[in-house]
Design a protein around this motif. Structure first.
Motif, mmCIF file in Angstrom:
data_model
loop_
_atom_site.group_PDB
_atom_site.id
_atom_site.type_symbol
_atom_site.label_atom_id
_atom_site.label_comp_id
_atom_site.label_asym_id
_atom_site.label_seq_id
_atom_site.Cartn_x
_atom_site.Cartn_y
_atom_site.Cartn_z
ATOM 1 N N ALA A 1 23.941 46.692 43.714
ATOM 2 C CA ALA A 1 22.970 46.433 42.676
ATOM 3 C C ALA A 1 23.566 46.590 41.245
ATOM 4 O O ALA A 1 23.966 47.565 40.871
ATOM 5 C CB ALA A 1 21.661 47.045 42.979
ATOM 6 N N LYS A 2 23.544 45.342 40.342
ATOM 7 C CA LYS A 2 23.861 45.538 39.278
ATOM 8 C C LYS A 2 22.996 44.963 38.203
ATOM 9 O O LYS A 2 22.089 44.085 38.666
ATOM 10 C CB LYS A 2 25.170 44.967 38.903
ATOM 11 C CG LYS A 2 25.593 43.824 39.457
ATOM 12 C CD LYS A 2 26.769 43.211 39.201
ATOM 13 C CE LYS A 2 27.090 41.769 39.702
ATOM 14 N NZ LYS A 2 28.253 41.207 39.597
ATOM 15 N N VAL A 3 22.776 45.436 36.948
ATOM 16 C CA VAL A 3 21.959 44.897 36.054
ATOM 17 C C VAL A 3 22.818 44.263 35.080
ATOM 18 O O VAL A 3 23.313 45.050 34.403
ATOM 19 C CB VAL A 3 20.817 45.876 35.526
ATOM 20 C CG1 VAL A 3 20.177 45.374 34.535
ATOM 21 C CG2 VAL A 3 20.115 46.532 36.510
ATOM 22 N N ARG A 4 22.931 42.798 35.074
ATOM 23 C CA ARG A 4 23.599 42.240 33.913
ATOM 24 C C ARG A 4 24.908 42.977 33.742
ATOM 25 O O ARG A 4 25.530 42.812 32.574
ATOM 26 C CB ARG A 4 23.010 42.246 32.722
ATOM 27 C CG ARG A 4 21.573 41.355 32.778
ATOM 28 C CD ARG A 4 20.938 41.599 31.612
ATOM 29 N NE ARG A 4 20.555 42.820 30.977
ATOM 30 C CZ ARG A 4 20.744 43.250 29.625
ATOM 31 N NH1 ARG A 4 21.554 42.489 28.925
ATOM 32 N NH2 ARG A 4 20.585 44.333 29.478
ATOM 33 N N LEU B 1 24.422 51.378 35.172
ATOM 34 C CA LEU B 1 23.067 52.067 35.151
ATOM 35 C C LEU B 1 23.071 53.429 34.637
ATOM 36 O O LEU B 1 21.962 54.042 34.236
ATOM 37 C CB LEU B 1 22.676 52.158 36.701
ATOM 38 C CG LEU B 1 22.397 50.737 37.281
ATOM 39 C CD1 LEU B 1 21.780 50.909 38.688
ATOM 40 C CD2 LEU B 1 21.255 49.884 36.357
ATOM 41 N N LEU C 1 12.249 51.381 32.645
ATOM 42 C CA LEU C 1 12.891 50.545 33.598
ATOM 43 C C LEU C 1 14.051 50.994 34.305
ATOM 44 O O LEU C 1 14.463 50.779 35.460
ATOM 45 C CB LEU C 1 12.784 49.201 33.020
ATOM 46 C CG LEU C 1 13.267 47.981 33.975
ATOM 47 C CD1 LEU C 1 12.643 47.842 35.106
ATOM 48 C CD2 LEU C 1 13.318 46.759 33.251
ATOM 49 N N PRO C 2 15.112 51.362 33.393
ATOM 50 C CA PRO C 2 16.438 52.035 34.020
ATOM 51 C C PRO C 2 16.160 53.067 35.192
ATOM 52 O O PRO C 2 16.920 52.724 36.271
ATOM 53 C CB PRO C 2 17.127 52.700 33.004
ATOM 54 C CG PRO C 2 16.487 51.865 31.813
ATOM 55 C CD PRO C 2 15.016 51.664 31.981
ATOM 56 N N TRP D 1 15.603 50.688 38.414
ATOM 57 C CA TRP D 1 16.828 50.035 38.806
ATOM 58 C C TRP D 1 17.682 51.222 39.502
ATOM 59 O O TRP D 1 18.457 50.930 40.383
ATOM 60 C CB TRP D 1 17.666 49.501 37.736
ATOM 61 C CG TRP D 1 17.039 48.407 36.829
ATOM 62 C CD1 TRP D 1 17.220 48.127 35.434
ATOM 63 C CD2 TRP D 1 16.154 47.106 37.350
ATOM 64 N NE1 TRP D 1 16.482 47.068 35.103
ATOM 65 C CE2 TRP D 1 15.755 46.474 36.182
ATOM 66 C CE3 TRP D 1 15.587 47.104 38.453
ATOM 67 C CZ2 TRP D 1 14.897 45.498 36.320
ATOM 68 C CZ3 TRP D 1 14.479 45.856 38.720
ATOM 69 C CH2 TRP D 1 14.397 45.351 37.336
ATOM 70 N N ARG D 2 17.625 52.407 39.011
ATOM 71 C CA ARG D 2 18.360 53.439 39.781
ATOM 72 C C ARG D 2 17.804 53.720 41.176
ATOM 73 O O ARG D 2 18.552 53.894 41.954
ATOM 74 C CB ARG D 2 18.564 55.061 38.996
ATOM 75 C CG ARG D 2 19.354 54.558 37.721
ATOM 76 C CD ARG D 2 19.245 55.881 36.683
ATOM 77 N NE ARG D 2 19.756 55.548 35.432
ATOM 78 C CZ ARG D 2 19.248 55.473 34.195
ATOM 79 N NH1 ARG D 2 17.866 55.604 34.398
ATOM 80 N NH2 ARG D 2 19.781 55.216 33.182
ATOM 81 N N VAL E 1 16.366 51.644 42.831
ATOM 82 C CA VAL E 1 16.549 50.530 43.715
ATOM 83 C C VAL E 1 17.960 50.666 44.406
ATOM 84 O O VAL E 1 18.176 50.441 45.606
ATOM 85 C CB VAL E 1 16.543 49.120 42.929
ATOM 86 C CG1 VAL E 1 17.020 48.018 43.842
ATOM 87 C CG2 VAL E 1 15.112 48.810 42.722
ATOM 88 N N ARG E 2 18.968 50.930 43.475
ATOM 89 C CA ARG E 2 20.400 51.164 43.842
ATOM 90 C C ARG E 2 20.552 52.028 45.024
ATOM 91 O O ARG E 2 21.124 52.210 45.871
ATOM 92 C CB ARG E 2 21.062 51.419 42.762
ATOM 93 C CG ARG E 2 22.884 51.640 43.302
ATOM 94 C CD ARG E 2 23.672 51.884 42.276
ATOM 95 N NE ARG E 2 23.983 50.654 41.476
ATOM 96 C CZ ARG E 2 24.768 50.529 40.415
ATOM 97 N NH1 ARG E 2 25.272 51.545 39.812
ATOM 98 N NH2 ARG E 2 24.911 49.287 39.978
#
Length: 153
Positions: free
Chosen positions: A87-90, A94, A106-107, A110-111, A113-114
């Motif tokens: 999983a990467k964000v742009r 992360l 939000l970070p 994302w963390r 999710v990963r």
């Protein structure tokens, strides 16, 4: 997470190889067993070979075999070999990702999710998949998904 065709094909090919440990299977055999376009499969197998997850065997009974025991090869390592990070964000790291204002939390999403992806994909091996004996965390998450589908359905 978007599961690409490359990832889907790679995991399916690895499951087939795990089902017959030490027995070489040709790309054509793998293609037929999993209904994967053979030309695309050659590219996937090349990536898996470069990542040292499969090795090629030459000769009349040649083909591809797993480079290590199926119990030691996680689905996460297969996915990374053909598609990169789980999983990467742009393409940002992360660990240092920060957003201002209302998106400041939000970070952490994302963390999480990963971490969830890693929890499932790093604990599931090619052997688990080939034997149909998935780890408890995977079975529980699949049951949760099915239950949510019934509620939302």
């Amino acid at each position: 997470m978007r599961i690409s065709a490359r990832t889907d094909y790679a995991v399916r090919a690895m499951a087939e190889l795990a089902a017959v440990p030490g027995t070489p299977l040709t790309a054509e055999q793998l293609s037929a067993r999993q209904d994967i376009p053979v030309r695309f499969l050659f590219e996937v197998l090349r990536d898996l070979r470069l990542a040292h997850l499969v090795r090629s065997v030459r000769g009349p009974r040649g083909g591809y075999v797993l480079a290590d025991a199926a119990e030691k090869i996680s689905l996460a390592s297969v996915i990374r070999a053909v598609d990169g990070p789980l999983a990467k964000v742009r393409d940002l790291s992360l660990s240092s990702l920060q957003y201002p204002g209302a998106a400041a939390a939000l970070p952490d999403v994302w963390r999480a999710v990963r971490a969830s992806l890693r929890q499932v994909l790093e604990t599931t091996t090619c052997a688990d998949l080939a034997q149909g004996e998935l780890p408890d965390i995977v079975r529980h998450r699949a049951q949760e998904y099915s239950a949510q589908g019934r509620r939302l359905g």
